[in-house]
Design an enzyme around this catalytic site. Structure first.
Site, PDB file in Angstrom:
ATOM      1  N   SER A 554      -2.778   4.916  -4.173  1.00 24.77           N
ATOM      2  CA  SER A 554      -1.858   3.816  -3.917  1.00 24.77           C
ATOM      3  C   SER A 554      -2.552   2.478  -4.224  1.00 24.77           C
ATOM      4  CB  SER A 554      -1.352   3.896  -2.477  1.00 24.77           C
ATOM      5  OG  SER A 554      -0.259   3.038  -2.273  1.00 24.77           O
ATOM      6  N   HIS A 670       5.189   9.897  -2.041  1.00 28.19           N
ATOM      7  CA  HIS A 670       3.985   9.063  -2.144  1.00 28.19           C
ATOM      8  C   HIS A 670       2.758   9.762  -1.581  1.00 28.19           C
ATOM      9  CE1 HIS A 670       1.897   5.439  -3.056  1.00 28.19           C
ATOM     10  NE2 HIS A 670       1.544   5.221  -1.801  1.00 28.19           N
TER      11      HIS A 670
END
Length: 697
Positions: A554, A670
């Site tokens: 991320s 994610h």
């Protein structure tokens, strides 16, 4: 000049991008490209033995269980080889505390998926207020942030079929006002959406009525990140809370007494402060200095006072619950029925403190917090952290805590915030052999002279330089503290190698100032810090650049993407997961617009001038030699999305001589993976890549 031309004049020119076609996430040609590259990577780095070893760790039938508490019941999602999506189950608090839980299965996620033709992933449960015996289940069809909501009857152990609360998949925020009323932020049925993809309004939705008819209570703007809903049910007071997030760090809070049907009142606190409500009390942690009630409070201070002191704007009744020092900062806090429990970071290791808010506000002697010691002796071979994992503030002062070290498996304890007497409920099993390993803390010096701490885990006795795996994050005020390495341990440490966690600026290791130091135009400091740690490892003789690999996810993916493009000579291998990389277009992709406060706005020419200096996609140089890299993402990631990872891999492959591998599972969101099997497969591939690259002759 036309209106369109005038608008274009305010934006930075768009660089030519030949890989825009990969931004169409589900286009057949883009999916085919991703599938082909994924197959190549899996064929190149398949380690079935390691994959099985990691799968056994994750599926260990005797592994530590960390439940959530609601009244006298403990809830938990159990996953194993036979139940890959999990069993949502419960047991009594008494039986669990005694170490003899008798689990009752509430929902079999795998059976539900088979019956409905959707492989559901459990996203948690929103329990109703005390006595309601209902919960809203959050179910994701692919592991992404968008979930469906379904009401579940905890007595009947079944989904509600009589006027249930149900919603299709979206990024909802919901809380119970009472057993028949929800405070909800949803884009569905006319609720609207922000530019970041989150709900733009909060509504009160009553059972048996259409969501479209639910009255709007608070509404934001399209430029806001989103609107979020919560309800505090402490004691007899039920306080509805709506947060209008203008950006990632600036918000307005609106509160009102739900039972009194009063109009919302805005909290009079700085928009960058963190505000938390508990019954008639409010806690405020400052991010920047704040002067209120005739007193100036520095950044990182936690204040406690009556809620009314912030609805009136007076602020004079606020009292200091925690004041930061040079090395000790507040990481987070939790309420019990009569206590406020603080998690304090001291030189990036955490401890727990408890204070009596009522005594603090009354100015009674002894009201200051006292540190609760960790439940075991701190040995010389490990570094430790502790965190509160569950508490029921409506019930009592009971506190459930997990303590762990880099080399010490996590331990679940139960204690009391008023009279601490920690009792071990369960100890986690060792996932790897830590014999001869030691965890230490060191400091590197960054380019501007700032000292940067880092944790180092590896063999106590060494003979020469060793392969190193570095990890870091450096964003959003998120601190990296000691964590047990149940995957890195068997895959890396057990082989006599070194693992490093860099506590770079941008994170929260030393409070809000540590974060602000690497914000926007100061972003380069985070990358200079990480590179400084790598160079310090070389200077100390721990490793060599060719043997140092790094892995980030991320915002950490953006970090290691900058290591690849700006510091290629300091690393031998890069693994870049679910990353931001194209900082010119990140605000237009998935939830990217919500992070403008962290990185800047690339459509503002002044901001683009500094953003382009840390946009890895635009820093690729065909003449530069790059270390081998593995880039991975998930097609179902609706937060960052897979497209930046796709484009980076494609551009590196086409324009440079770099050795580049790409991996894109379909499911996982994610998190990158959706169950234990997928998690084991991903990390086995990552470590097979590191093994191959960092140990080459």
């Amino acid at each position: 000049m036309t209106a369109h031309a005038a608008e274009d004049a305010t934006h930075a020119p768009e660089p030519i991008d030949p890989h825009l076609w990969l931004e169409d996430i589900n286009a057949p040609d883009a999916l085919a490209w991703a599938a082909a590259r994924t197959a190549e990577t899996e064929a190149a780095f398949h380690d079935s033995a390691l994959e099985q070893r990691l799968r056994d760790v994750l599926d260990d039938p005797d592994r530590l269980i960390v439940p959530s508490r609601h009244g006298d019941l403990m809830y938990h999602l159990w996953r194993d080889a036979e139940n890959p999506r999990g069993l949502w189950r419960r047991t009594t608090r008494e039986a669990f505390t005694a170490g003899e839980p008798e689990w009752e299965t509430l929902l079999d996620l795998d059976a539900l998926g088979q019956a409905e033709g959707t492989a559901w992933s459990f996203g948690g449960a929103v329990h109703g207020p005390a006595g309601s015996r209902r919960a809203l289940l959050r179910l994701s069809p692919d592991g992404g942030d968008a979930v469906v909501l379904r009401e579940f009857d905890l007595d009947a152990v079944a989904f509600v079929d009589d006027h249930p609360f149900e919603l299709d998949a979206h990024k909802h925020r919901v809380a119970w006002l009472d057993s028949d009323t929800l405070l909800i932020a949803s884009a569905l049925d006319g609720g609207g959406i922000t530019d970041s993809g989150y709900p733009i309004s909060a509504r009160v939705w009553r059972r048996g009525t259409a969501l479209a008819d639910a009255p709007t209570i608070v509404e934001g703007d399209h430029a806001d990140v989103g609107v979020f809903a919560d309800v505090d049910h402490t004691g007899d007071r039920h306080t509805a809370v709506v947060v209008v997030a203008h950006d990632f760090f600036h918000s307005e809070l609106w509160v009102w007494d739900a039972a009194a049907a009063a109009d919302p009142v805005k909290i009079q606190a700085p928009q960058d402060a963190h505000v938390d409500i508990h019954g008639e009390l409010v806690a405020v942690r400052t991010t920047t200095p704040w002067q209120v009630g005739g007193t100036a409070y520095p950044a990182g201070t936690l204040l406690v006072g009556p809620l009314e002191t912030l609805t009136t704007g007076d602020g004079s009744a606020l009292r200091v619950a925690f004041a930061p020092t040079e090395h000790a900062v507040l990481e987070t806090w939790n309420w019990t029925r009569t206590r406020l429990v603080l998690t304090v970071l001291d030189r990036v290791q955490s401890g727990l403190c408890a204070l009596d808010p009522a005594a603090l506000l009354a100015g009674e002697p002894g009201a200051e917090a006292e540190t609760t010691p960790l439940p075991f002796a701190l040995g010389t071979d490990d570094l430790f952290s502790a965190s509160v994992v569950t508490a029921d503030a409506d019930e009592d002062d009971e506190l459930w805590v997990v303590a762990r070290g880099f080399l010490t498996p996590p331990t679940l304890l139960v204690t009391d915030a008023v009279a601490p007497d920690p009792r071990v409920v369960q100890r986690g099993n060792a996932a790897f052999d830590a014999t001869g390993l030691v965890a230490t803390q060191h400091w590197a010096t960054s380019a501007d002279g700032t000292g940067i701490p880092y944790f180092e885990v590896g063999p106590r006795e060494r003979d020469g330089a060793l392969p190193v795996l570095m990890s870091g994050y450096g964003g959003f005020e998120h601190a990296l503290t000691p964590e047990y390495q149940n995957l890195v341990g068997p895959a890396w440490l057990e082989k006599g190698r070194v693992f490093v966690v860099a506590n770079i600026r941008g994170g929260g290791e030393f409070g809000p100032d540590w974060h602000l130091a690497a914000l926007r135009e100061h972003r380069h400091r985070a990358y200079e810090d990480f590179a400084a740690v790598a160079r310090d490892l070389f200077a100390r003789g721990v490793s060599t650049p060719a043997q140092i690999g790094c892995h980030g996810r991320s915002n950490g993916g953006l970090l290691v993407g900058n290591m690849l493009t700006q510091y290629p000579e300091d690393f031998g291998a890069i693994v870049c997961g679910v990353p931001l990389l194209d900082m010119r277009r990140y605000t237009r992709l998935s939830a990217g617009a919500s992070w403008i406060a962290e990185y800047g706005d690339p459509d503002d020419p002044d901001d683009w001038e500094f953003i382009r200096t840390f946009s890895p996609y635009h820093l690729i140089d065909p003449q530069q030699a790059y270390p081998p890299s593995l880039i991975y993402a998930a097609a179902s990631d609706d937060r960052v999305g897979p497209v930046q990872a796709r484009k980076m891999a494609a551009r590196l492959t086409q324009e440079t001589d770099a050795e580049v591998y790409y991996l894109e599972p379909v499911e996982g969101g994610h998190a990158g993976t959706i169950d234990n099997a997928a998690t084991a497969a991903l990390h086995a591939t990552i470590h097979a890549f590191f093994d191959n690259v960092l140990t080459r002759d």
